[in-house]
Design a protein around this motif. Structure first.
Motif, PDB file in Angstrom:
ATOM      1  N   VAL A   1      48.920  28.559  41.044  1.00 56.33           N
ATOM      2  CA  VAL A   1      50.421  29.087  41.049  1.00 56.33           C
ATOM      3  C   VAL A   1      51.446  28.063  41.682  1.00 56.33           C
ATOM      4  O   VAL A   1      51.868  26.459  41.306  1.00 56.33           O
ATOM      5  N   LYS A   2      53.144  28.320  40.245  1.00 55.25           N
ATOM      6  CA  LYS A   2      54.094  27.892  40.517  1.00 55.25           C
ATOM      7  C   LYS A   2      54.968  28.420  41.301  1.00 55.25           C
ATOM      8  O   LYS A   2      55.279  29.988  40.639  1.00 55.25           O
TER       9      LYS A   2
ATOM     10  N   ALA B   1      69.224  33.537  46.901  1.00 55.65           N
ATOM     11  CA  ALA B   1      68.826  33.326  46.618  1.00 55.65           C
ATOM     12  C   ALA B   1      67.714  33.720  45.568  1.00 55.65           C
ATOM     13  O   ALA B   1      67.433  34.832  46.064  1.00 55.65           O
ATOM     14  N   TRP B   2      66.432  33.068  45.231  1.00 51.92           N
ATOM     15  CA  TRP B   2      66.252  33.540  43.961  1.00 51.92           C
ATOM     16  C   TRP B   2      64.685  32.676  44.139  1.00 51.92           C
ATOM     17  O   TRP B   2      64.819  31.449  43.973  1.00 51.92           O
ATOM     18  N   GLN B   3      63.768  33.866  43.980  1.00 52.22           N
ATOM     19  CA  GLN B   3      61.902  32.875  43.793  1.00 52.22           C
ATOM     20  C   GLN B   3      60.955  33.314  42.507  1.00 52.22           C
ATOM     21  O   GLN B   3      61.303  34.417  42.774  1.00 52.22           O
ATOM     22  N   GLN B   4      60.405  32.598  41.909  1.00 55.64           N
ATOM     23  CA  GLN B   4      59.862  33.408  41.260  1.00 55.64           C
ATOM     24  C   GLN B   4      58.814  32.233  40.702  1.00 55.64           C
ATOM     25  O   GLN B   4      58.090  31.292  41.538  1.00 55.64           O
ATOM     26  N   ARG B   5      57.581  33.374  41.123  1.00 53.07           N
ATOM     27  CA  ARG B   5      55.664  32.788  41.735  1.00 53.07           C
ATOM     28  C   ARG B   5      55.249  33.398  40.443  1.00 53.07           C
ATOM     29  O   ARG B   5      54.995  34.685  40.265  1.00 53.07           O
ATOM     30  N   THR B   6      54.828  32.845  39.833  1.00 54.13           N
ATOM     31  CA  THR B   6      53.310  32.219  38.742  1.00 54.13           C
ATOM     32  C   THR B   6      52.216  32.357  38.923  1.00 54.13           C
ATOM     33  O   THR B   6      51.812  30.516  39.613  1.00 54.13           O
TER      34      THR B   6
ATOM     35  N   LYS C   1      52.991  37.876  38.755  1.00 57.80           N
ATOM     36  CA  LYS C   1      54.923  37.381  38.425  1.00 57.80           C
ATOM     37  C   LYS C   1      55.014  37.880  39.836  1.00 57.80           C
ATOM     38  O   LYS C   1      54.817  39.281  40.255  1.00 57.80           O
ATOM     39  N   ASN C   2      55.588  37.057  40.498  1.00 59.32           N
ATOM     40  CA  ASN C   2      56.645  37.936  41.709  1.00 59.32           C
ATOM     41  C   ASN C   2      57.688  37.247  41.498  1.00 59.32           C
ATOM     42  O   ASN C   2      58.005  36.408  41.675  1.00 59.32           O
ATOM     43  N   HIS C   3      58.851  38.348  41.548  1.00 60.30           N
ATOM     44  CA  HIS C   3      59.871  37.786  41.771  1.00 60.30           C
ATOM     45  C   HIS C   3      60.601  38.680  42.415  1.00 60.30           C
ATOM     46  O   HIS C   3      60.482  39.851  42.380  1.00 60.30           O
ATOM     47  N   THR C   4      62.168  37.502  43.428  1.00 62.25           N
ATOM     48  CA  THR C   4      62.243  38.115  44.502  1.00 62.25           C
ATOM     49  C   THR C   4      63.634  37.581  44.274  1.00 62.25           C
ATOM     50  O   THR C   4      64.613  36.279  44.207  1.00 62.25           O
ATOM     51  N   LEU C   5      64.961  38.087  44.884  1.00 60.92           N
ATOM     52  CA  LEU C   5      65.948  37.907  44.936  1.00 60.92           C
ATOM     53  C   LEU C   5      66.488  38.365  46.231  1.00 60.92           C
ATOM     54  O   LEU C   5      66.893  39.842  47.056  1.00 60.92           O
ATOM     55  N   GLN C   6      67.670  37.889  46.992  1.00 55.85           N
ATOM     56  CA  GLN C   6      68.323  37.984  48.474  1.00 55.85           C
ATOM     57  C   GLN C   6      69.389  37.944  48.176  1.00 55.85           C
ATOM     58  O   GLN C   6      69.859  36.239  47.914  1.00 55.85           O
TER      59      GLN C   6
ATOM     60  N   GLY D   1      67.935  42.986  49.796  1.00 58.06           N
ATOM     61  CA  GLY D   1      66.194  41.913  49.306  1.00 58.06           C
ATOM     62  C   GLY D   1      66.098  43.139  47.725  1.00 58.06           C
ATOM     63  O   GLY D   1      65.226  43.993  47.916  1.00 58.06           O
ATOM     64  N   GLN D   2      64.914  42.097  46.835  1.00 63.43           N
ATOM     65  CA  GLN D   2      64.247  42.995  46.009  1.00 63.43           C
ATOM     66  C   GLN D   2      63.051  42.216  45.752  1.00 63.43           C
ATOM     67  O   GLN D   2      63.338  40.957  45.489  1.00 63.43           O
ATOM     68  N   THR D   3      62.526  42.457  45.045  1.00 64.38           N
ATOM     69  CA  THR D   3      61.560  42.110  45.379  1.00 64.38           C
ATOM     70  C   THR D   3      59.971  43.108  44.204  1.00 64.38           C
ATOM     71  O   THR D   3      60.464  44.049  44.051  1.00 64.38           O
ATOM     72  N   LYS D   4      59.520  42.713  42.828  1.00 58.53           N
ATOM     73  CA  LYS D   4      58.311  42.660  41.799  1.00 58.53           C
ATOM     74  C   LYS D   4      57.126  42.161  42.007  1.00 58.53           C
ATOM     75  O   LYS D   4      57.327  40.999  41.195  1.00 58.53           O
ATOM     76  N   LEU D   5      56.264  42.502  42.119  1.00 56.97           N
ATOM     77  CA  LEU D   5      54.642  41.908  41.827  1.00 56.97           C
ATOM     78  C   LEU D   5      54.294  42.542  40.566  1.00 56.97           C
ATOM     79  O   LEU D   5      54.314  44.240  40.642  1.00 56.97           O
ATOM     80  N   GLU D   6      53.391  41.839  39.327  1.00 62.15           N
ATOM     81  CA  GLU D   6      52.482  42.356  38.021  1.00 62.15           C
ATOM     82  C   GLU D   6      51.567  42.025  38.143  1.00 62.15           C
ATOM     83  O   GLU D   6      51.518  40.617  38.411  1.00 62.15           O
ATOM     84  N   TYR D   7      50.555  42.932  37.845  1.00 63.69           N
ATOM     85  CA  TYR D   7      49.447  42.158  37.545  1.00 63.69           C
ATOM     86  C   TYR D   7      49.588  42.814  36.051  1.00 63.69           C
ATOM     87  O   TYR D   7      48.678  43.558  35.798  1.00 63.69           O
ATOM     88  N   LYS D   8      49.663  41.138  34.551  1.00 66.66           N
ATOM     89  CA  LYS D   8      49.991  41.510  33.654  1.00 66.66           C
ATOM     90  C   LYS D   8      48.458  42.275  32.871  1.00 66.66           C
ATOM     91  O   LYS D   8      49.040  43.281  31.898  1.00 66.66           O
TER      92      LYS D   8
END
Length: 531
Positions: free
Chosen positions: A318-319, A345-350, A374-379, A407-414
């Motif tokens: 995890v990064k 706040a901005w978060q990115q999780r790979t 991938k998980n991108h979050t904005l708040q 707030g918004q979040t998007k989770l992806e499994y490519k």
């Protein structure tokens, strides 16, 4: 027994610093030149508590994480010892991997000591014993740190936890410069005494160094760097006659690592992180934030999941990167205080899956890596403040705190095109009141708000909607995208036994009512002493 012995030993060490700080505090509180409002006028415990109730200081919350900046936020010695109880029931309005209820108790010591006009100490120590209910598809602890790469099964159950935490910090001021260092250590044992029986042992160490410099008469500029080392070891056992059940190495959005499914009941997580901040704080000599403040902070954390039974193969990584900006403007005078704060706040999780070839002996050669998750979050949040402070002859004060956030979040499994996208907006208002009478401080707060779903969509290609993991995933999506109203009530009373000591009792209740998932309740009570 060795990990438990180590944690208990660290707990003993943890208690030494706050106890030492308390001893120093008691010995020096009578003579501290810094514990004064004006020359010859010593601060009483009631006056210190009135300063703690001020909201202008809490508007500099992120900047206060810099220990060199914290030097200016509390210009007096203060120690709080408390016993706390917690009860929470969430029903269907919960993430299944975190459980739908919690109960427990804790004891905590928080101390800051002004040694002299150049040196200050900070320290905390706490013990928490609790239990989380109905945890499924997650046999690990610290889900928010490990997700999505937990070990899961459809049985789950309650999870008992014991947590020990301590921190200690020191700051020194020389002329216009202030330097500080702080260390924080957390140890956790989590377990279940019913099949399946996980046992998780956690150690979490953080350290920071900070420096600040006075700019002119009004502002102080600070820099800080932080480092973190995290470890969690987890083992699952089965003692019942019916034998073991299958466990799965989860990958997110209902996926699991098929190759290692079944009997891999041991896992190890190793993480490390680094971060830093730039902080600007207004200082007026009385410890209050009065003017414009700003704080920019970034953190990076890397986590590796290993399977000990296959030669510690690192199957996942995890990064996680976080960037947050807090800016505020506050003003206070003898009667009024008001302000506004913006937080973005901005978060990115790979999440990375490592692919292995055929084993050679007990070694699994890694042949490739794929960033599948991938998980991108904005708040963004905006908070205001206006109120009157009790002072002098005025024995009553009040504060209004309106808030608005998005707030918004998007989770992806490519790998199969699965995704979940959710956005929500929140608005609320909190009203607080404070009464001062004959050595007694009474405070009450009432808050209400509503969180509305702005956007909700998902695509779960190939998902078997009847399976346990699929049902859990859909339930989580329903919860996260559900609009809800909230109502909170807080009460606290402080009684000054004399000029140096005060006892307090507080209670807080939070109720949330979701459109589809039902209601939740959370109750916290505390009893303690301040000096």
């Amino acid at each position: 027994m060795r990990p438990r012995f180590l944690i208990l030993s660290m707990t003993t060490i943890a208690c030494l610093l706050p106890i030492r700080l308390i001893a120093i505090n008691i010995q020096t509180v009578e003579s501290m030149a810094a514990d004064t409002l004006t020359a010859g006028e010593k601060l009483t415990v009631e006056q210190k508590l009135l300063s703690e109730y001020s909201h202008s200081t809490t508007f500099c919350k992120q900047a206060g994480q810099n220990i060199a900046i914290r030097y200016d936020l509390r210009p007096f010695s203060l120690t709080t010892v408390s016993l706390n109880g917690l009860y929470e029931e969430r029903g269907n309005a919960a993430l299944a991997q975190e459980g739908n209820g919690e109960k427990g108790f804790s004891a905590k010591v928080n101390s800051s000591v002004v040694l002299n006009q150049h040196n200050r100490l900070f320290g905390t120590a706490s013990y928490r014993n609790g239990r989380r209910e109905n945890v499924i598809w997650n046999e690990n602890s610290d889900y928010s740190l490990l997700y999505p790469y937990v070990v899961g099964d459809s049985i789950g159950g309650y999870m008992k936890e014991e947590a020990y935490q301590f921190s200690g910090g020191y700051t020194h001021r020389h002329g216009k410069w202030t330097a500080g260092a702080e260390v924080d250590y957390r140890a956790v044992i989590a377990y279940r005494d019913k099949d399946p029986r996980p046992r998780n042992v956690i150690s979490d160490l953080r350290a920071s160094l900070a420096l600040s410099r006075q700019l002119g008469r009004k502002y102080r500029l600070g820099l800080s760097v932080q480092a973190r080392q995290y470890n969690q070891k987890s083992d699952i056992r089965y003692l019942a006659d019916k034998g073991s059940t299958s466990v799965y190495q989860m990958l997110g959005l209902g996926m699991d690592y098929v190759r290692f499914a079944g009997s891999q009941t041991s896992s190890r997580y190793i993480g490390s992180g680094i971060g830093g901040s730039i902080d600007l704080l207004p200082t007026n000599g009385h410890g209050a934030c009065d003017g414009f403040s700003a704080s920019l902070r970034t953190d990076y954390f890397h986590l590796t999941k290993e399977l000990p039974n296959v030669n510690y193969a690192p199957i996942n990584e995890v990064k996680h990167t976080t960037l947050s900006l807090e800016s505020a403007w506050t003003h206070r005078n003898r009667e009024w205080e008001y302000g506004v704060r913006l937080l973005a706040a901005w978060q990115q999780r790979t999440g990375i899956e490592n692919i292995f070839g055929d084993p050679t002996g007990s070694a699994y050669p890694k042949i490739s890596s794929v960033a599948q998750y991938k998980n991108h979050t904005l708040q963004a949040a905006l908070k205001g403040m206006i109120g009157q402070r009790p002072d002098g002859a005025r024995r009553w004060g009040w504060t209004l705190l309106p808030t608005a956030s998005y707030g918004q979040t998007k989770l992806e499994y490519k790998g199969n095109g699965r995704y979940v996208e959710i956005a929500s907006a929140h608005g609320g208002l909190e009203a607080q009141s404070l009464w001062k009478m004959s050595g007694i401080l009474l405070s009450a707060s009432l808050a209400g708000g509503y969180t509305a779903n702005v956007k909700s969509g998902y695509s779960l290609t190939g998902l078997d909607s009847k399976g346990s993991v699929s049902t859990t995933l859909l339930s989580n999506i329903d919860y996260l995208s559900d609009g809800h109203a909230s109502l909170a009530l807080g009460l606290r009373g402080d009684y000054a036994v004399n000029d140096r000591y005060a006892v307090f009792l507080s209670a807080h209740w939070l109720h949330q009512e979701y459109s589809r998932c039902g209601g939740t309740d959370r109750i916290e009570v505390s009893l303690g002493v301040t000096f």
